[in-house]
Design a protein around this motif. Structure first.
Motif, PDB file in Angstrom:
ATOM      1  N   LYS A  57      -1.180  -5.134   2.665  1.00 13.87           N
ATOM      2  CA  LYS A  57      -2.506  -5.684   2.941  1.00 13.87           C
ATOM      3  C   LYS A  57      -2.651  -6.980   2.155  1.00 13.87           C
ATOM      4  CE  LYS A  57      -6.070  -3.288   1.488  1.00 13.87           C
ATOM      5  NZ  LYS A  57      -7.249  -2.418   1.312  1.00 13.87           N
ATOM      6  N   ASP A  58      -3.295  -7.963   2.765  1.00 10.97           N
ATOM      7  CA  ASP A  58      -3.533  -9.214   2.056  1.00 10.97           C
ATOM      8  C   ASP A  58      -4.933  -9.204   1.434  1.00 10.97           C
ATOM      9  OD1 ASP A  58      -5.377  -9.943   4.056  1.00 10.97           O
ATOM     10  OD2 ASP A  58      -4.176 -11.613   4.790  1.00 10.97           O
ATOM     11  N   ASN A  59      -5.304 -10.296   0.790  1.00 13.89           N
ATOM     12  CA  ASN A  59      -6.601 -10.390   0.107  1.00 13.89           C
ATOM     13  C   ASN A  59      -7.786 -10.422   1.058  1.00 13.89           C
ATOM     14  OD1 ASN A  59      -5.374 -10.301  -2.386  1.00 13.89           O
ATOM     15  ND2 ASN A  59      -5.203 -12.526  -2.522  1.00 13.89           N
ATOM     16  N   ASN A  60      -7.523 -10.624   2.348  1.00 13.04           N
ATOM     17  CA  ASN A  60      -8.581 -10.597   3.358  1.00 13.04           C
ATOM     18  C   ASN A  60      -8.629  -9.261   4.089  1.00 13.04           C
ATOM     19  OD1 ASN A  60      -9.427 -13.326   2.950  1.00 13.04           O
ATOM     20  ND2 ASN A  60      -7.551 -13.966   3.978  1.00 13.04           N
ATOM     21  N   ASN A  61      -7.924  -8.268   3.561  1.00 10.08           N
ATOM     22  CA  ASN A  61      -7.837  -6.923   4.136  1.00 10.08           C
ATOM     23  C   ASN A  61      -7.112  -6.875   5.472  1.00 10.08           C
ATOM     24  OD1 ASN A  61      -9.057  -5.473   2.003  1.00 10.08           O
ATOM     25  ND2 ASN A  61     -11.031  -6.287   2.676  1.00 10.08           N
ATOM     26  N   PHE A  62      -6.283  -7.865   5.748  1.00 17.59           N
ATOM     27  CA  PHE A  62      -5.436  -7.819   6.931  1.00 17.59           C
ATOM     28  C   PHE A  62      -4.250  -6.911   6.629  1.00 17.59           C
ATOM     29  CE2 PHE A  62      -1.764  -9.270   9.345  1.00 17.59           C
ATOM     30  CZ  PHE A  62      -2.244  -9.093  10.628  1.00 17.59           C
ATOM     31  N   VAL A  63      -3.950  -5.971   7.517  1.00 21.95           N
ATOM     32  CA  VAL A  63      -2.871  -5.011   7.315  1.00 21.95           C
ATOM     33  C   VAL A  63      -1.647  -5.428   8.135  1.00 21.95           C
ATOM     34  CG1 VAL A  63      -2.170  -2.603   7.633  1.00 21.95           C
ATOM     35  CG2 VAL A  63      -4.470  -3.142   6.795  1.00 21.95           C
ATOM     36  N   LEU A  64      -0.516  -5.404   7.477  1.00 24.11           N
ATOM     37  CA  LEU A  64       0.757  -5.727   8.107  1.00 24.11           C
ATOM     38  C   LEU A  64       1.678  -4.527   7.927  1.00 24.11           C
ATOM     39  CD1 LEU A  64       2.454  -7.901   9.508  1.00 24.11           C
ATOM     40  CD2 LEU A  64       3.026  -8.804   7.266  1.00 24.11           C
ATOM     41  N   VAL A  65       2.147  -3.971   9.032  1.00 22.78           N
ATOM     42  CA  VAL A  65       3.058  -2.835   8.997  1.00 22.78           C
ATOM     43  C   VAL A  65       4.473  -3.372   9.212  1.00 22.78           C
ATOM     44  CG1 VAL A  65       3.718  -0.657  10.095  1.00 22.78           C
ATOM     45  CG2 VAL A  65       1.292  -1.289   9.894  1.00 22.78           C
ATOM     46  N   ILE A  66       5.367  -3.021   8.295  1.00 25.65           N
ATOM     47  CA  ILE A  66       6.771  -3.396   8.412  1.00 25.65           C
ATOM     48  C   ILE A  66       7.526  -2.145   8.857  1.00 25.65           C
ATOM     49  CG2 ILE A  66       8.791  -4.304   7.212  1.00 25.65           C
ATOM     50  CD1 ILE A  66       6.426  -6.285   7.508  1.00 25.65           C
TER      51      ILE A  66
ATOM     52  N   MET B 203       0.832  -1.202   0.000  1.00 28.86           N
ATOM     53  CA  MET B 203       0.000   0.000   0.000  1.00 28.86           C
ATOM     54  C   MET B 203       0.869   1.254   0.000  1.00 28.86           C
ATOM     55  SD  MET B 203      -2.872  -1.316   2.717  1.00 28.86           S
ATOM     56  CE  MET B 203      -3.716   0.247   2.788  1.00 28.86           C
ATOM     57  N   VAL B 204       1.932   1.253   0.798  1.00 27.44           N
ATOM     58  CA  VAL B 204       2.841   2.395   0.850  1.00 27.44           C
ATOM     59  C   VAL B 204       4.197   1.931   1.374  1.00 27.44           C
ATOM     60  CG1 VAL B 204       2.137   3.112   3.173  1.00 27.44           C
ATOM     61  CG2 VAL B 204       3.101   4.805   1.616  1.00 27.44           C
ATOM     62  N   ASN B 205       5.255   2.510   0.816  1.00 25.86           N
ATOM     63  CA  ASN B 205       6.602   2.291   1.325  1.00 25.86           C
ATOM     64  C   ASN B 205       7.183   3.680   1.570  1.00 25.86           C
ATOM     65  OD1 ASN B 205       9.347   1.838   1.764  1.00 25.86           O
ATOM     66  ND2 ASN B 205       9.416   0.110   0.358  1.00 25.86           N
ATOM     67  N   ARG B 206       7.434   3.990   2.816  1.00 23.48           N
ATOM     68  CA  ARG B 206       7.916   5.325   3.201  1.00 23.48           C
ATOM     69  C   ARG B 206       9.437   5.311   3.334  1.00 23.48           C
ATOM     70  NH1 ARG B 206       3.005   6.372   7.284  1.00 23.48           N
ATOM     71  NH2 ARG B 206       1.476   6.881   5.686  1.00 23.48           N
ATOM     72  N   ASN B 207      10.087   5.571   2.185  1.00 26.55           N
ATOM     73  CA  ASN B 207      11.546   5.710   2.137  1.00 26.55           C
ATOM     74  C   ASN B 207      12.293   4.500   2.689  1.00 26.55           C
ATOM     75  OD1 ASN B 207      11.360   8.362   1.049  1.00 26.55           O
ATOM     76  ND2 ASN B 207      10.931   9.128   3.115  1.00 26.55           N
ATOM     77  N   SER B 208      11.736   3.327   2.481  1.00 23.36           N
ATOM     78  CA  SER B 208      12.352   2.075   2.933  1.00 23.36           C
ATOM     79  C   SER B 208      12.578   2.033   4.446  1.00 23.36           C
ATOM     80  CB  SER B 208      13.675   1.827   2.199  1.00 23.36           C
ATOM     81  OG  SER B 208      13.450   1.755   0.805  1.00 23.36           O
ATOM     82  N   LYS B 209      11.826   2.845   5.164  1.00 22.10           N
ATOM     83  CA  LYS B 209      11.906   2.858   6.629  1.00 22.10           C
ATOM     84  C   LYS B 209      10.668   2.263   7.268  1.00 22.10           C
ATOM     85  CE  LYS B 209      14.944   6.810   6.795  1.00 22.10           C
ATOM     86  NZ  LYS B 209      15.152   8.181   7.241  1.00 22.10           N
ATOM     87  N   MET B 210       9.555   2.272   6.532  1.00 22.82           N
ATOM     88  CA  MET B 210       8.296   1.719   7.029  1.00 22.82           C
ATOM     89  C   MET B 210       7.421   1.445   5.821  1.00 22.82           C
ATOM     90  SD  MET B 210       4.836   2.350   7.904  1.00 22.82           S
ATOM     91  CE  MET B 210       4.482   4.052   8.247  1.00 22.82           C
TER      92      MET B 210
END
Length: 133
Positions: free
Chosen positions: A40-49, A29-36
């Motif tokens: 989201k998966d197909n079930n709308n589960f959100v995973l923050v890295i 969904m978004v990559n903020r300068n390779s810091k975060m």
């Protein structure tokens, strides 16, 4: 009430994003300068890295013993197929090939220090154990 997201801390955000999008089919969904990054998966589960550098630490993050994320597969063949995709991936460490674990079939691998389980759903393992994909 439902769980909204999980935040995982890693040293290398881009490598984690590549693994999660290429193998586990998350959508970036978004990559903020390779810091975060937010996926989201197909079930709308959100995973923050979350990049370890945002915590102002340089080392690879440590997780508590036995902490892991898991990905259920439909059957043993699906588990074996993912193992074949991952076994030569330089970003992962795999302890052993898929086998019977507890009351299911699967294997564990590690991205940095994050344990990942890939297994057949143990709650319906008996009927799914030997079905074709």
């Amino acid at each position: 009430m439902s769980i909204n997201h999980i935040n995982l801390v890693v040293k290398n955000v881009d490598k984690a994003v590549n693994l999660l999008t290429d193998i586990f089919k998350f959508n970036l969904m978004v990559n903020r300068n390779s810091k975060m990054a937010v996926l989201k998966d197909n079930n709308n589960f959100v995973l923050v890295i979350w990049g370890q550098e945002l915590n102002k630490e340089k080392d690879v993050p440590q997780y508590p013993k036995n902490f892991h994320i898991g990905f259920y597969q439909d059957n043993e063949i699906a588990v074996q197929n993912i193992f074949e995709l991952l076994k030569n991936n330089d970003e992962l460490k795999i302890d052993a090939a898929p086998k019977k674990i507890r009351n299911t079939f699967g294997f564990y691998c590690y991205f940095e220090n994050l344990m990942i389980e890939i297994s057949v759903n143990p709650f319906n393992y008996e009927q799914a154990a030997h079905e074709d994909v």
